[in-house]
Design a protein around this motif. Structure first.
Motif, PDB file in Angstrom:
ATOM      1  N   TYR A   1     -13.159   2.819   0.590  1.00 28.03           N
ATOM      2  CA  TYR A   1     -12.579   4.159   0.483  1.00 28.03           C
ATOM      3  C   TYR A   1     -13.608   5.176   0.965  1.00 28.03           C
ATOM      4  O   TYR A   1     -14.768   5.123   0.584  1.00 28.03           O
ATOM      5  CB  TYR A   1     -12.209   4.481  -0.978  1.00 28.03           C
TER       6      TYR A   1
ATOM      7  N   GLU B   1       0.531   4.428  -2.449  1.00 24.32           N
ATOM      8  CA  GLU B   1       0.333   5.784  -1.945  1.00 24.32           C
ATOM      9  C   GLU B   1       1.367   6.735  -2.521  1.00 24.32           C
ATOM     10  O   GLU B   1       1.043   7.870  -2.908  1.00 24.32           O
ATOM     11  CB  GLU B   1       0.399   5.784  -0.416  1.00 24.32           C
ATOM     12  N   ASN B   2       2.604   6.272  -2.616  1.00 27.04           N
ATOM     13  CA  ASN B   2       3.685   7.122  -3.131  1.00 27.04           C
ATOM     14  C   ASN B   2       3.490   7.471  -4.595  1.00 27.04           C
ATOM     15  O   ASN B   2       3.684   8.623  -4.999  1.00 27.04           O
ATOM     16  CB  ASN B   2       5.040   6.427  -2.928  1.00 27.04           C
TER      17      ASN B   2
ATOM     18  N   TYR C   1       0.828  -1.212   0.000  1.00 29.70           N
ATOM     19  CA  TYR C   1       0.000   0.000   0.000  1.00 29.70           C
ATOM     20  C   TYR C   1       0.857   1.255   0.000  1.00 29.70           C
ATOM     21  O   TYR C   1       0.513   2.252  -0.655  1.00 29.70           O
ATOM     22  CB  TYR C   1      -0.926   0.009   1.220  1.00 29.70           C
ATOM     23  N   ASN C   2       1.988   1.235   0.730  1.00 29.19           N
ATOM     24  CA  ASN C   2       2.854   2.416   0.790  1.00 29.19           C
ATOM     25  C   ASN C   2       3.374   2.794  -0.592  1.00 29.19           C
ATOM     26  O   ASN C   2       3.483   3.984  -0.929  1.00 29.19           O
ATOM     27  CB  ASN C   2       4.028   2.160   1.733  1.00 29.19           C
TER      28      ASN C   2
ATOM     29  N   ILE D   1       0.681   7.512  -6.266  1.00 24.95           N
ATOM     30  CA  ILE D   1      -0.478   8.396  -6.416  1.00 24.95           C
ATOM     31  C   ILE D   1      -0.091   9.832  -6.052  1.00 24.95           C
ATOM     32  O   ILE D   1      -0.528  10.795  -6.698  1.00 24.95           O
ATOM     33  CB  ILE D   1      -1.662   7.915  -5.561  1.00 24.95           C
ATOM     34  N   LYS D   2       0.747   9.987  -5.030  1.00 24.84           N
ATOM     35  CA  LYS D   2       1.232  11.321  -4.664  1.00 24.84           C
ATOM     36  C   LYS D   2       2.033  11.933  -5.806  1.00 24.84           C
ATOM     37  O   LYS D   2       1.916  13.129  -6.095  1.00 24.84           O
ATOM     38  CB  LYS D   2       2.089  11.240  -3.399  1.00 24.84           C
TER      39      LYS D   2
END
Length: 268
Positions: free
Chosen positions: A143, A102-103, A98-99, A105-106
């Motif tokens: 979500y 997340e990265n 997941y990390n 997507i950022k």
């Protein structure tokens, strides 16, 4: 008396139609919006990306296969309506770390701005009998955002072809009672419902009936939609019983065929 009741019902419908926009979510303007599509390298996901790109959106495609991503990027870019539009490709497995997701997507937000629409099309259907499926198959990842739940019918995609390889006979015969839809048709309907803020998105009369029958405690987009579900529930339930009778007949025939086959094997 009947005329009075009918007139009252029509007036009530018109009133609901007039006030329903007051409670409906504000439609999403796709021109300039940032749309992230997971599973966007093929099938319905790619067609949704194309449909959004046709309406002026900026696209981030997320999928595992980098070659398919680049191929999809070239195909999507053919539908641009201005020179400013961008298609960004990110190769990552959304079911793993997941990390990492997340990265990336950022990074996409840094390049194209905040995400206005997230389309989850990653993965595919796992066809098989319930008792044969592993516990790891069942995962739910909610979500905390506005959600449009799509009820796509059988659609001519690579995922559907893969699904058919392991589909039990009973399921295959039931599936064959309806026609296969084109992914472009399904994508267009999903995008239309998503930008309007509709909770349900369905294709065709069967899909609409299914979404109404399974609405339960689901939210409604407008008072009119809620009233339609209440009024049509009894009729749709009656139609569904005929469907169920047909499906039960298919299952019984398959069971009888399996029993005859097992008997023949024992006597052979």
């Amino acid at each position: 008396m009947l005329l009075l009741a009918a007139a009252f019902l029509v007036a009530f419908e018109l009133l609901l139609y007039m006030v329903s926009p007051l409670i409906s979510p504000k439609p999403l303007a796709l021109p300039g919006a940032h749309v992230v599509v997971t599973g966007g390298s093929s099938g319905i996901g790619k067609c949704i990306a194309i449909e959004c790109y046709k309406q002026g959106a900026f696209i981030t495609l997320v999928a595992r296969n980098e070659d398919k991503l680049l191929q999809a990027k070239k195909e999507i870019e053919k539908h641009s309506i201005n020179d400013k539009q961008v298609v960004l490709c990110i190769s990552v497995d959304v079911s793993q770390d997941y990390n990492q997701v997340e990265n990336v997507i950022k990074q996409a937000q840094e390049k194209l701005g905040p995400v206005d629409m997230l389309v989850n099309c990653a993965g595919m259907s796992v066809a098989g009998k319930f008792e044969d499926l592993e516990v790891s198959t069942f995962e739910v990842k909610p979500y905390n955002v506005y959600v449009t739940v799509a009820y796509p019918p059988d659609t001519d995609t690579p995922g559907f072809a893969e699904e058919n390889k392991t589909k039990p006979l009973e399921t295959r015969l039931i599936s064959e009672t309806t026609s296969i839809c084109k992914p472009e048709q399904v994508a267009k309907q999903i995008v239309k419902d998503a930008i309007q803020g509709n909770f349900n998105s369905s294709v065709g009369s069967d899909g609409y009936m299914l979404s109404s029958l399974t609405c339960g405690m689901a939210p409604v987009t407008s008072i009119t939609e809620g009233l339609q579900q209440v009024v049509t529930m009894g009729l749709f339930r009656t139609i569904a019983l005929f469907y169920l009778g047909s499906f039960d007949s298919i299952i019984r025939r398959c069971m009888m065929q399996k029993a005859r086959s097992e008997t023949a094997d024992k006597t052979a």
